[in-house]
Scaffold this active site. Structure first.
Site, PDB file in Angstrom:
ATOM      1  NE  ARG B  30      -2.084  -1.629   3.339  1.00 44.84           N
ATOM      2  CZ  ARG B  30      -2.438  -1.557   4.615  1.00 44.84           C
ATOM      3  NH1 ARG B  30      -3.604  -1.043   4.945  1.00 44.84           N
ATOM      4  NH2 ARG B  30      -1.631  -1.982   5.542  1.00 44.84           N
ATOM      5  CG  ASN B  48      -4.071  -4.629   2.501  1.00 43.76           C
ATOM      6  OD1 ASN B  48      -3.625  -4.456   1.368  1.00 43.76           O
ATOM      7  ND2 ASN B  48      -3.305  -4.697   3.580  1.00 43.76           N
TER       8      ASN B  48
END
Ligand SMILES: [Fe+3]
Ligand SMILES: [Mg+2]
Ligand SMILES: [Zn+2]
Ligand SMILES: [Zn+2]
Lengths: 330, 757
Positions: B30, B48
């Site tokens: 990320r 996620n």
């Protein structure tokens, strides 16, 4: 020995052999059954069939085995064996001389043990329907008052004792079967254990938890049966297990684990730990327990593992095997 | 050209949904996406979820962005797929990292990774917060699998739960610009785990020849100075390990090059994030006590911060000679490695002079992985740390199956969807500690995969502990023949559908006819299979002893060749040989085996290489080490009745007594030719060109490479396993994959409903 037309004559002949060899009042009476008085108390009864190849091996034959095996099954309950019966299935063409040897061995074993064979039966079957001779023996005995030996009675802490060296019978039979020739003759330990048991019960009585004879499958199978029945683990020490050097050498050559090899004159006893030494002393005083040894103890274990401390300082699981000893390493 | 077209098309503002699947969580994905999007001046979000990572980006270069997500993914990410979907622009003004959503469906825990370059730099920087800290890590490196207890992967479910972050670490954790953004194992000297002893003391004791147990990534390891014969000898005696080779840890590739001759591919493996032990051709100046009788040594690089610190101190003291340490798992030989502090204090004092521990628990243990390079590609001998729990893609969906493997080199396998997860190496199931470890590994694997197996598979061997364990799982159970499983494992990894030919070149396995198999040619087609042929069975006198005592196979092979008369000259005065010779002459009946492993043993005995093994596979490994130039003996084998018969070669070797090297060359060369001809015949019978090569003998590099090339010369396509070991360590994958074929085709007759005793 023939089967068929002359069946009746053969039957008489066979009966003649057995009656002569086993000779006692019951057989002489010539009935199809035998009557005896029943003492008060708890009886045990057992039955076993004997199939062994070869029929004759160093230290015994199928006949002595059939008598000792059944007596031992009774004795393992802590009982005194009283009477036996014997059934024979004989293959057509089986040599009479061999049958006589087997019958003599049975008679001798039964007389020596003081346990008469009081009834029996014989059948002759066509060639190929049996392998020489099969023997089925049953027996009854009396349990000493107050004694209750059960296979689920072992508790954590109990001492595990074996009455003598392991593997003698299996290796003797195999070396005969495979026509092997070792420097020292290995002789089957085939013996009736009720005398030893009587001495043990006399002294250790109710401190004995259970007894088993480690026959087929050897010590490994017996220990696993005990562990599973009693829901305990067993931990034994390889170095304390009695084994004759010649048996160890033969096992090494044949690639056998002596723990998986059959015995016919040994017993395993689990006893409360505080009585272990006294029991060992009694056993060692008896000729059939002279080599008795403390080989381990029971412990708490949900998985009921039988573990052995090896001479290399490790520990391995002792398994019972499904059949023949098969290689496992890839 | 393509990029020009793309940039022309991306002048207008577009919005793209980008779905990334694979091992993409807990690896800094990320923040990588965040930094990339900001750099490319895109808006949108990343998060996620249960399927992996979901990104939406808006701006003018969105296609280029998706491409860079794929190409520039962080080092520990394993991107399986990147899917794009065009959306209407939504007018976002910033790019954000959003809260994770959804369940844990297809998420994965990463494997443990070697300390990255940046962390190593910080480790050595006196001005850095992580200077000299033996637990430094970041999203690009450090422990994962071995510290994680369950899903989802967050600190509370790892053994870092016991260490609340300090404010400095907390700031890194929350900072998307940091390498430690959302790094779960993040810790520093102020807040994290501590080592029990100063590095300087450990180093000084090693210099003095002491044996030190150090708690590493997957368990305790024993270290001693690799240049000190007295220390190595003491280690061998304390571990009761006579001749089995030890691995050597070195600080860097440069040192590896001084001790051995790594190829480029071997160097790549050494320096990979998994940091496995790699078998490499040794140079001369290593102690002969390290790998007696072998030409290769197992090397691995320092891979945890504690190793780097140790070598920094040790190399300084060792001035001159290259610093190298024997590194071996800390356990009594044959038992699983010790991972627990209390256990270490209980079991290691007799082995180690000093036990160096720390207060971060190892949630699940994992040995070092052992690899080699075969045919230019990586090949496993033992698969554990650094690779577990990376899945093997089965290529198609299926039910959740658990397979319990074989009894030695045990590893289990659990499938989830189209993925198969092979556990870490567990070892021989002949002791209770290994069985408990297997149980732990099984529960841990199911926990981090969040699955409940519906079916079980196991070996066919009636006395396998692994099979009994499978029976007790209380699931529909499919026993799978050992060599079928070896072949099915290779086929599964390569998605080889349709009929394939499999050569299982192996030690012993229980055959469907109850006899001992091990040199098998099988045709496998989904759930259907049959044994086409095998090596000519040889007597194997002495059940389980045969594998340990090659002399038995030596005399047995001569018996089969009708040349027992040669025994007395080959092994004069050997009491066992004389006894077996006499027994054969009286008509000894022993079970036969078609095993190739046992043929290796026979040749090792006949060539005078080894009569008794002190560890499994020693004779075959020593024979392999003697090979210089494999040559085929003309007429050394025959293919009468479809069985591959090497008796002519046996007789030749026994009669001529050519010396160990020549014998090793001739055996390997003839074996390769014979196997290739045999496979060629089988392939035409089976109507396939695809040849799966599996079984323990495929760890023999000479054989695997020679056979592959010979098969190609025959116009066939050889397949070697790359993701799993060819030996019994990979067999659980084959059991699971085959079971799934059976389930899919509903071959009910294959199932056994065994009940527990
Ligand atoms: Fe195998
Ligand atoms: Mg009975
Ligand atoms: Zn790092
Ligand atoms: Zn901190």
């Amino acid at each position: 020995l023939s089967h068929g037309a002359g069946g009746c004559a053969t039957d008489q002949l066979v009966k003649g052999i057995f009656h002569r060899a086993f000779d006692n009042d019951w057989l002489r009476a010539g009935n199809d059954q035998s009557a005896f008085a029943v003492p008060a108390g708890c009886m045990v009864m057992t039955t076993d069939s004997y199939v062994v190849s070869p029929l004759f091996f160093p230290g015994g034959n199928i006949g002595s085995l059939a008598v000792h095996g059944t007596i031992n099954d009774i004795a393992m309950a802590g009982a005194c064996p009283l009477y036996l019966s014997a059934g024979f299935i004989i293959e057509e063409g089986f040599p009479l001389a061999d049958l006589n040897r087997i019958a003599d061995a049975m008679g001798a074993a039964s007389r020596a043990a003081g346990v008469p064979i009081i009834t029996g039966d014989t059948k002759v079957v066509e060639r190929g329907k049996a392998d020489g001779v099969f023997i089925s023996t049953s027996g009854i005995g009396m349990i000493r008052a107050g004694l209750d030996l059960r296979s689920d009675a072992a508790r954590p802490g109990d001492a595990v004792i074996i009455s003598g060296s392991i593997g003698d019978h299996g290796v003797a039979v195999m070396s005969k079967r495979e026509n092997l020739d070792f420097d020292t003759d290995i002789i089957s330990d085939c013996a009736a254990l009720h005398g030893l048991v009587a001495a043990m019960v006399e002294v250790a009585g109710s401190s004995i938890r259970l007894m088993r004879d480690p026959t087929r499958g050897g010590l490994a199978a017996t220990l696993n049966e005990i562990a599973n029945a009693s829901n305990v683990g067993l931990r034994i020490d390889e170095e304390t297990i009695p084994i004759k050097p010649e048996v160890a050498a033969a096992c090494e050559l044949l690639g056998l684990d002596p723990l998986n090899v059959a015995n016919e004159g040994k017993l395993v006893v689990l006893v409360a730990p505080e009585f272990a030494n006294a029991l060992l002393a009694v056993m060692r005083a008896h000729p059939l327990g002279a080599q008795a040894a403390l080989i381990g103890h029971a412990e708490d274990d949900d998985h009921c593992f039988v573990q052995m401390a090896t001479s290399f300082g490790g520990s391995r699981i002792v398994d019972w095997l499904w059949g023949e000893q098969l290689p496992r390493i890839c | 050209m393509v990029s020009t077209l793309a940039s022309m098309a991306e002048d207008r503002v577009r919005r793209l949904r980008v779905r990334v699947r694979g091992a993409v969580q807990g690896v800094g994905f990320r923040p990588f996406v965040y930094r990339l999007a900001r750099m490319m001046q895109l808006t949108g979000f990343v998060l996620n979820d249960s399927a992996g990572v979901l990104i939406e980006v808006e701006g003018t270069a969105v296609d280029c962005f998706a491409e860079r997500v794929w190409k520039e993914a962080p080092p520990l990410a394993r991107v399986d797929t990147v899917d794009k979907l065009e959306l209407e622009p939504a007018g976002d003004e910033t790019f954000e990292i959003l809260e994770s959503v959804g369940g844990r469906g297809a998420t994965r825990i990463g494997a443990d990774a070697a300390t990255c370059v940046e962390c190593r730099h910080e480790l050595n920087d006196p001005d850095n917060r992580f200077f000299g800290y033996p637990f430094v890590n970041c999203t690009h490196c450090g422990p994962r699998f071995t510290i994680t207890r369950a899903l989802p992967y967050d600190r509370g479910r790892t053994s870092m739960a016991a260490f609340p972050m300090c404010s400095a670490c907390g700031a890194d954790y929350a900072n998307p610009e940091s390498r430690r953004f959302h790094s779960e194992p993040l810790a520093c000297p102020a807040c994290g785990p501590q080592l029990s002893h100063p590095i300087a003391e450990v180093s000084a004791r090693l210099m003095n020849g002491q044996i030190i147990a150090i708690k590493g990534v997957g368990g305790f390891q024993l270290f001693c100075d690799a240049r000190n014969d007295t220390a190595i000898d003491r280690l061998r005696r304390r571990k009761m390990r006579d001749e089995k080779p030890f691995a050597i840890m070195v600080p860097d590739i440069e040192t590896a090059r001084i001790l051995a001759r790594p190829s480029r591919a071997q160097e790549d493996l050494l320096a990979s994030t998994a940091a496995p032990i790699v078998l490499i051709e040794a140079r001369d100046h290593l102690s002969k006590l390290i790998a007696p009788g072998l030409s290769r040594i197992g090397l691995l690089l320092a891979h945890a911060p504690v190793h780097h610190l140790l070598f920094a101190a040790f190399a300084a003291e060792a001035a001159g000679a290259p610093a190298a340490l024997i590194a071996t798992s800390a356990n009594p030989e044959g038992e699983p490695l010790v991972s627990d502090n209390d256990d270490a204090m209980h079991r290691l004092p007799g082995v180690a002079d000093l036990i160096v521990t720390h207060d971060r628990d190892i949630a699940i243990r994992a040995d070092d992985s052992v690899m080699q390079v075969i045919d230019g590609a990586p090949s496993f001998l033992r698969r554990a740390r650094g690779f577990v729990p990376e899945p093997v893609d089965l290529g198609e969906d299926g039910p959740c199956v658990i397979a319990t493997g074989a009894d030695f080199k045990n590893a289990i396998c659990v499938t989830r969807g189209r993925e198969a997860f092979l556990s870490q190496h567990i070892g021989g199931l002949d002791n209770v500690k290994a069985i408990r470890f297997q149980r732990e590994a099984l529960e841990h694997l199911c926990s981090i995969l969040d699955v409940r197996p519906e079916f079980a598979a196991c070996d066919l061997h009636p006395d396998f502990r692994s099979a009994r364990i499978a029976e007790h799982l209380d699931l529909p159970l499919l026993p799978v023949q050992h060599h079928l499983a070896h072949v099915a494992a290779v086929a599964a990894e390569h998605h080889a559908g349709g009929p394939v030919l499999g050569l299982a070149l192996d030690g012993h396995g229980y055959g469907v006819d109850g006899s001992s198999w091990g040199g098998e040619m099988l045709v496998v087609n989904g759930p259907r299979w049959r044994r086409l042929s095998s090596l000519l069975p040889l007597p194997a006198p002495g059940a389980g002893r045969v594998a340990r005592e090659p002399w038995r196979m030596g005399i047995a092979a001569l018996q089969a060749a009708g040349r027992r008369d040669l025994a007395a000259t080959l092994w004069p005065g050997h009491p066992g040989v004389a006894q077996l010779d006499a027994m054969f002459s009286r008509g000894l009946q022993s079970a036969d085996t078609s095993s190739l492993g046992r043929l290796f043993d026979a040749v090792a005995a006949i060539a005078g290489v080894r009569l008794v093994q002190s560890y499994e596979g020693q004779a075959a490994m020593e024979l392999e080490a003697l090979v210089d130039d494999p040559q085929c003996l003309a007429g050394g084998y025959s293919l009468a009745d479809g069985l591959l018969d090497f008796r002519p070669l046996i007789i030749h070797l026994a009669e001529r007594q050519l010396g160990r090297r020549k014998a090793a060359d001739l055996f390997h060369g003839t074996l390769i030719s014979g196997l290739a001809d045999w496979a060629s015949l089988g392939a035409s019978q089976a109507g396939t060109r695809a040849i799966m090569l599996g079984g323990g003998c495929i760890t023999n590099r000479i054989l695997a490479e020679g056979l592959s090339s010979a098969l190609r010369d025959h116009g066939l396509e050889p397949y070697l396993p790359h993701q799993i070991p060819p030996n019994d360590g990979g067999i659980a994958l084959g059991q699971a994959a085959f079971a799934r074929h059976v389930i899919k085709h509903d071959c009910a007759q294959n199932w056994e409903h065994r009940t527990c005793a």
